[in-house]
Design a protein around this motif. Structure first.
Motif, PDB file in Angstrom:
ATOM      1  N   ARG A 186       0.837  -1.202   0.000  1.00 46.91           N
ATOM      2  CA  ARG A 186       0.000   0.000   0.000  1.00 46.91           C
ATOM      3  C   ARG A 186       0.870   1.249   0.000  1.00 46.91           C
ATOM      4  O   ARG A 186       1.929   1.296   0.617  1.00 46.91           O
ATOM      5  CB  ARG A 186      -0.894   0.008   1.248  1.00 46.91           C
ATOM      6  N   ASN A 187       0.401   2.266  -0.676  1.00 51.90           N
ATOM      7  CA  ASN A 187       1.029   3.591  -0.657  1.00 51.90           C
ATOM      8  C   ASN A 187       2.512   3.524  -1.026  1.00 51.90           C
ATOM      9  O   ASN A 187       2.840   3.133  -2.119  1.00 51.90           O
ATOM     10  CB  ASN A 187       0.777   4.267   0.683  1.00 51.90           C
ATOM     11  N   ALA A 188       3.402   3.921  -0.098  1.00 51.59           N
ATOM     12  CA  ALA A 188       4.831   3.984  -0.428  1.00 51.59           C
ATOM     13  C   ALA A 188       5.600   2.746   0.000  1.00 51.59           C
ATOM     14  O   ALA A 188       6.805   2.651  -0.246  1.00 51.59           O
ATOM     15  CB  ALA A 188       5.452   5.210   0.240  1.00 51.59           C
ATOM     16  N   ASP A 189       4.950   1.805   0.633  1.00 47.48           N
ATOM     17  CA  ASP A 189       5.657   0.642   1.173  1.00 47.48           C
ATOM     18  C   ASP A 189       6.339  -0.134   0.047  1.00 47.48           C
ATOM     19  O   ASP A 189       5.858  -0.142  -1.094  1.00 47.48           O
ATOM     20  CB  ASP A 189       4.670  -0.256   1.917  1.00 47.48           C
ATOM     21  N   ASN A 190       7.441  -0.791   0.385  1.00 47.99           N
ATOM     22  CA  ASN A 190       8.222  -1.465  -0.650  1.00 47.99           C
ATOM     23  C   ASN A 190       9.063  -2.593  -0.057  1.00 47.99           C
ATOM     24  O   ASN A 190       9.175  -2.712   1.169  1.00 47.99           O
ATOM     25  CB  ASN A 190       9.095  -0.449  -1.393  1.00 47.99           C
ATOM     26  N   PRO A 191       9.656  -3.434  -0.918  1.00 49.81           N
ATOM     27  CA  PRO A 191      10.493  -4.532  -0.415  1.00 49.81           C
ATOM     28  C   PRO A 191      11.689  -4.051   0.391  1.00 49.81           C
ATOM     29  O   PRO A 191      12.084  -4.700   1.374  1.00 49.81           O
ATOM     30  CB  PRO A 191      10.934  -5.243  -1.700  1.00 49.81           C
ATOM     31  N   LEU A 192      12.292  -2.941  -0.019  1.00 47.28           N
ATOM     32  CA  LEU A 192      13.469  -2.422   0.685  1.00 47.28           C
ATOM     33  C   LEU A 192      13.180  -2.222   2.170  1.00 47.28           C
ATOM     34  O   LEU A 192      14.004  -2.557   3.024  1.00 47.28           O
ATOM     35  CB  LEU A 192      13.903  -1.093   0.041  1.00 47.28           C
ATOM     36  N   ALA A 193      12.029  -1.693   2.491  1.00 45.40           N
ATOM     37  CA  ALA A 193      11.681  -1.423   3.887  1.00 45.40           C
ATOM     38  C   ALA A 193      11.545  -2.704   4.698  1.00 45.40           C
ATOM     39  O   ALA A 193      11.631  -2.676   5.927  1.00 45.40           O
ATOM     40  CB  ALA A 193      10.376  -0.631   3.944  1.00 45.40           C
ATOM     41  N   ARG A 194      11.314  -3.822   3.994  1.00 44.55           N
ATOM     42  CA  ARG A 194      11.120  -5.097   4.692  1.00 44.55           C
ATOM     43  C   ARG A 194      12.306  -6.031   4.503  1.00 44.55           C
ATOM     44  O   ARG A 194      12.194  -7.229   4.715  1.00 44.55           O
ATOM     45  CB  ARG A 194       9.811  -5.740   4.201  1.00 44.55           C
ATOM     46  N   GLY A 195      13.456  -5.482   4.106  1.00 42.82           N
ATOM     47  CA  GLY A 195      14.671  -6.268   4.003  1.00 42.82           C
ATOM     48  C   GLY A 195      14.704  -7.215   2.824  1.00 42.82           C
ATOM     49  O   GLY A 195      15.452  -8.191   2.835  1.00 42.82           O
ATOM     50  N   ARG A 196      13.897  -6.937   1.812  1.00 48.05           N
ATOM     51  CA  ARG A 196      13.858  -7.786   0.627  1.00 48.05           C
ATOM     52  C   ARG A 196      14.421  -7.029  -0.572  1.00 48.05           C
ATOM     53  O   ARG A 196      14.576  -5.815  -0.528  1.00 48.05           O
ATOM     54  CB  ARG A 196      12.416  -8.228   0.355  1.00 48.05           C
ATOM     55  N   THR A 197      14.701  -7.766  -1.639  1.00 45.90           N
ATOM     56  CA  THR A 197      15.264  -7.158  -2.840  1.00 45.90           C
ATOM     57  C   THR A 197      14.164  -6.953  -3.875  1.00 45.90           C
ATOM     58  O   THR A 197      13.523  -7.924  -4.297  1.00 45.90           O
ATOM     59  CB  THR A 197      16.373  -8.055  -3.435  1.00 45.90           C
ATOM     60  N   ALA A 198      13.952  -5.712  -4.287  1.00 46.04           N
ATOM     61  CA  ALA A 198      12.958  -5.412  -5.322  1.00 46.04           C
ATOM     62  C   ALA A 198      13.539  -5.720  -6.690  1.00 46.04           C
ATOM     63  O   ALA A 198      14.589  -5.194  -7.061  1.00 46.04           O
ATOM     64  CB  ALA A 198      12.557  -3.946  -5.241  1.00 46.04           C
ATOM     65  N   LEU A 199      12.869  -6.585  -7.443  1.00 45.15           N
ATOM     66  CA  LEU A 199      13.319  -6.900  -8.801  1.00 45.15           C
ATOM     67  C   LEU A 199      12.508  -6.142  -9.843  1.00 45.15           C
ATOM     68  O   LEU A 199      13.024  -5.731 -10.879  1.00 45.15           O
ATOM     69  CB  LEU A 199      13.202  -8.404  -9.065  1.00 45.15           C
ATOM     70  N   LEU A 200      11.206  -6.006  -9.608  1.00 44.95           N
ATOM     71  CA  LEU A 200      10.310  -5.340 -10.558  1.00 44.95           C
ATOM     72  C   LEU A 200       9.163  -4.722  -9.759  1.00 44.95           C
ATOM     73  O   LEU A 200       8.576  -5.393  -8.897  1.00 44.95           O
ATOM     74  CB  LEU A 200       9.768  -6.372 -11.553  1.00 44.95           C
TER      75      LEU A 200
END
Ligand SMILES: [Fe+2]
Length: 233
Positions: free
Chosen positions: A179-193
């Motif tokens: 939701r909103n601005a949340d992303n994988p980076l904030a949860r210690g994961r790697t964003a691929l796409l």
């Protein structure tokens, strides 16, 4: 990846102190404008490059108004705080889940998300995953077509504004809606796409037909080499 500039507030103050000591005494009105701590990277292609899937008008507003606005707000919210000396990634991680920094997180997260977003559409890449990424998609989803269907399904079920992500975590691929601005980076994961499903990403071109927009992005815009390069070694 860092999108912050090396010039810190501390460096600016040091030069100001030297001026006050008489080494150089510029008039206040001639003092050079202070550099921003967080700088929006240039759009890596012309605003027409994503047509017909995404119009130049949408790209212009999305990059020039929305994305630029997140950087502008982030600089305003972090000026004269310890956060301004951090990288954008560090600000996202540091502010995530901290109620007093919700506004910082919202703008830092969106600033970072859109850097990921624009970069993955660089023209000229392969139209389907190759190599290690293709193998991982085959193992996790049973092939490229079922993968695209699953990611489109994730995008369709994000309630309101948010993102659909392909991410790497614990040695495998995962699909997540945020939701909103949340992303994988904030949860210690790697964003691929990252697929932006805020209405500003598609409403001018597709009105309320989010699914059509997501399908067009997945079928014609993604540079799968950029996505593969985000896989951890
Ligand atoms: Fe967006």
């Amino acid at each position: 990846m860092s999108v912050s500039t090396p010039l810190s507030r501390r460096g600016f103050l040091a030069s100001g102190t030297a001026a006050l000591a008489g080494l150089a005494a510029p008039a206040l009105w001639s003092r050079p404008a202070r550099a921003e701590s967080f700088v929006q990277p240039p759009l890596p292609y012309p605003d027409t490059a994503l047509e017909p899937a995404i119009s130049a008008r949408t790209v212009g507003l999305h990059y020039g108004a929305h994305h630029a606005g997140y950087f502008r707000n982030l600089n305003r919210l972090t000026v004269d705080t310890p956060l301004e000396a951090l990288t954008l990634e560090e600000v996202v991680v540091r502010s995530s889940g901290v109620p007093s920094l919700q506004g910082v997180f919202d703008n830092a997260g969106q600033a970072w998300n859109h850097v990921i977003y624009w970069d993955q559409f660089r023209p000229g890449g392969p139209s389907a995953p190759e190599g290690r990424l293709a193998t991982a998609i085959e193992e996790s989803f049973g092939g490229f077509e079922p993968f695209k269907a699953a990611l489109a399904g994730t995008a369709a079920t994000v309630f309101g504004s948010g993102w659909a992500w392909l991410e790497w975590h614990a040695g495998s691929l995962h699909l997540t809606g945020t939701r909103n601005a949340d992303n994988p980076l904030a949860r210690g994961r790697t964003a691929l796409l990252g697929i932006d499903v805020w209405e500003h990403a598609y409403y001018l071109d597709y009105e309320n037909r989010r699914g059509e927009h997501v399908s067009a992005v997945l079928e014609s815009l993604v540079n799968w080499s950029v996505v593969a390069d985000r896989l951890p070694a």
